[in-house]
Design a protein around this motif. Structure first.
Motif, short mmCIF file in Angstrom:
data_model
loop_
_atom_site.label_atom_id
_atom_site.label_comp_id
_atom_site.label_asym_id
_atom_site.label_seq_id
_atom_site.Cartn_x
_atom_site.Cartn_y
_atom_site.Cartn_z
N PHE A 1 16.51 -1.44 22.78
CA PHE A 1 15.21 -1.31 23.40
C PHE A 1 14.80 0.15 23.44
O PHE A 1 15.63 1.04 23.35
N GLY A 2 13.51 0.36 23.61
CA GLY A 2 13.01 1.70 23.82
C GLY A 2 13.40 2.65 22.72
O GLY A 2 13.46 2.30 21.55
N THR A 3 13.68 3.88 23.11
CA THR A 3 13.97 4.92 22.14
C THR A 3 15.30 4.70 21.42
O THR A 3 15.53 5.31 20.37
N SER A 4 16.16 3.86 21.94
CA SER A 4 17.43 3.59 21.26
C SER A 4 17.21 2.98 19.89
O SER A 4 18.05 3.09 19.00
N ARG A 5 16.06 2.32 19.71
CA ARG A 5 15.78 1.68 18.42
C ARG A 5 15.59 2.73 17.33
O ARG A 5 15.86 2.46 16.17
N PHE A 6 15.15 3.93 17.70
CA PHE A 6 14.86 4.96 16.70
C PHE A 6 16.08 5.81 16.39
O PHE A 6 16.07 6.56 15.42
N SER A 7 17.11 5.69 17.21
CA SER A 7 18.25 6.59 17.11
C SER A 7 19.29 6.09 16.13
O SER A 7 19.76 4.95 16.23
N GLN A 8 19.67 6.92 15.19
CA GLN A 8 20.67 6.53 14.20
C GLN A 8 22.01 6.22 14.88
O GLN A 8 22.75 5.35 14.42
N GLY A 9 22.30 6.91 15.95
CA GLY A 9 23.56 6.70 16.66
C GLY A 9 23.68 5.35 17.33
O GLY A 9 24.77 4.96 17.74
N SER A 10 22.56 4.62 17.44
CA SER A 10 22.59 3.30 18.06
C SER A 10 23.12 2.23 17.12
O SER A 10 23.41 1.12 17.56
N TYR A 11 23.22 2.54 15.86
CA TYR A 11 23.64 1.58 14.85
C TYR A 11 25.07 1.88 14.39
O TYR A 11 25.42 3.04 14.17
N ASP A 12 25.86 0.84 14.24
CA ASP A 12 27.27 1.01 13.92
C ASP A 12 27.56 0.93 12.43
O ASP A 12 28.60 1.43 11.97
N TYR A 13 26.71 0.26 11.68
CA TYR A 13 26.98 0.03 10.26
C TYR A 13 25.76 0.43 9.43
O TYR A 13 24.62 0.20 9.85
N TRP A 14 26.06 0.97 8.25
CA TRP A 14 25.01 1.45 7.36
C TRP A 14 25.27 1.00 5.93
O TRP A 14 26.42 0.89 5.51
N GLY A 15 24.17 0.76 5.22
CA GLY A 15 24.29 0.48 3.80
C GLY A 15 24.34 1.77 2.99
O GLY A 15 24.25 2.86 3.55
N GLN A 16 24.45 1.61 1.69
CA GLN A 16 24.58 2.77 0.81
C GLN A 16 23.23 3.36 0.42
O GLN A 16 23.16 4.46 -0.13
N GLY A 17 22.16 2.62 0.68
CA GLY A 17 20.82 3.10 0.38
C GLY A 17 20.29 2.60 -0.94
O GLY A 17 21.03 2.31 -1.87
N THR A 18 18.97 2.48 -1.02
CA THR A 18 18.29 2.10 -2.25
C THR A 18 17.09 3.04 -2.44
O THR A 18 16.35 3.31 -1.49
N GLN A 19 16.91 3.53 -3.65
CA GLN A 19 15.89 4.53 -3.92
C GLN A 19 14.53 3.86 -4.11
O GLN A 19 14.40 2.91 -4.89
N VAL A 20 13.54 4.41 -3.45
CA VAL A 20 12.15 4.00 -3.65
C VAL A 20 11.37 5.24 -4.09
O VAL A 20 11.41 6.27 -3.43
N GLN A 21 10.71 5.13 -5.22
CA GLN A 21 9.91 6.24 -5.72
C GLN A 21 8.50 5.75 -5.98
O GLN A 21 8.30 4.76 -6.71
N VAL A 22 7.53 6.43 -5.40
CA VAL A 22 6.14 6.05 -5.53
C VAL A 22 5.41 7.17 -6.27
O VAL A 22 5.36 8.31 -5.79
N SER A 23 4.86 6.82 -7.41
CA SER A 23 4.16 7.82 -8.22
C SER A 23 2.68 7.83 -7.85
O SER A 23 2.10 6.81 -7.50
N ALA A 24 2.09 9.01 -7.97
CA ALA A 24 0.68 9.17 -7.61
C ALA A 24 -0.24 8.57 -8.66
O ALA A 24 0.14 8.40 -9.82
N SER B 1 0.84 -1.22 0.00
CA SER B 1 0.00 0.00 0.00
C SER B 1 0.86 1.25 0.00
O SER B 1 0.64 2.18 0.78
N LEU B 2 1.83 1.28 -0.88
CA LEU B 2 2.77 2.39 -0.90
C LEU B 2 2.09 3.70 -1.28
O LEU B 2 1.14 3.72 -2.09
N LYS B 3 2.58 4.77 -0.68
CA LYS B 3 2.05 6.11 -0.91
C LYS B 3 3.16 7.01 -1.47
O LYS B 3 4.35 6.74 -1.22
N PRO B 4 2.81 8.06 -2.16
CA PRO B 4 3.85 8.98 -2.65
C PRO B 4 4.76 9.50 -1.54
O PRO B 4 5.96 9.71 -1.78
N GLU B 5 4.23 9.65 -0.34
CA GLU B 5 5.06 10.15 0.76
C GLU B 5 6.05 9.10 1.27
O GLU B 5 6.88 9.41 2.13
N ASP B 6 5.98 7.88 0.76
CA ASP B 6 7.00 6.87 1.08
C ASP B 6 8.24 7.02 0.20
O ASP B 6 9.24 6.32 0.42
#
Length: 125
Positions: A102-125, A82-87
């Motif tokens: 746990f808790g708010t640490s799950r939302f924090s970028q600083g809690s994670y040590d490794y990151w991928g390069q990213g993948t683009q998702v584009q949702v058209s209206a 159910s993808l939306k343009p805002e995704d």
């Protein structure tokens, strides 16, 4: 040192689905998905512990996205329905190799040590 590689992004119409994958080069503990839309800050999307539990979603994706992992393959997934343009955003996977978040640490970028390069998702209206 762990390397993360995302795949599965692309262009989809609103209401459609995509499945993102994040392949890790080694064992990981807590993993998460984040996204960054144009002109906006990177935001939390979902978290999953090594056990497959302690799953948590951002309110904006709850009920539409499902996070999962296959530890035998060192791979995490994000099923997006159910993808939306805002995704529309670059989606990043993140991981730490020790400990469950746990808790708010799950939302924090600083809690994670490794990151991928990213993948683009584009949702058209």
């Amino acid at each position: 040192q762990v390397q993360l590689v995302e795949s599965g992004g692309g262009l989809v119409q609103a209401g459609g689905s995509l499945r993102l994958s994040c392949a890790a080069s080694g064992r990981t503990a807590s993993m998460g998905w984040f996204r960054q839309a144009p002109g906006k800050e990177r935001e939390f999307v979902a978290h999953i512990a090594w056990s497959g539990g302690f799953i948590y979603y951002a309110d904006s994706v709850k009920g539409r996205f499902t996070i999962s992992r296959d530890n035998a393959k060192n791979t995490m997934y994000l099923q997006m329905n159910s993808l939306k343009p805002e995704d529309t955003a670059v989606y990043y996977c993140a991981a730490r190799t020790v400990g469950t978040l746990f808790g708010t640490s799950r939302f924090s970028q600083g809690s994670y040590d490794y990151w991928g390069q990213g993948t683009q998702v584009q949702v058209s209206a």
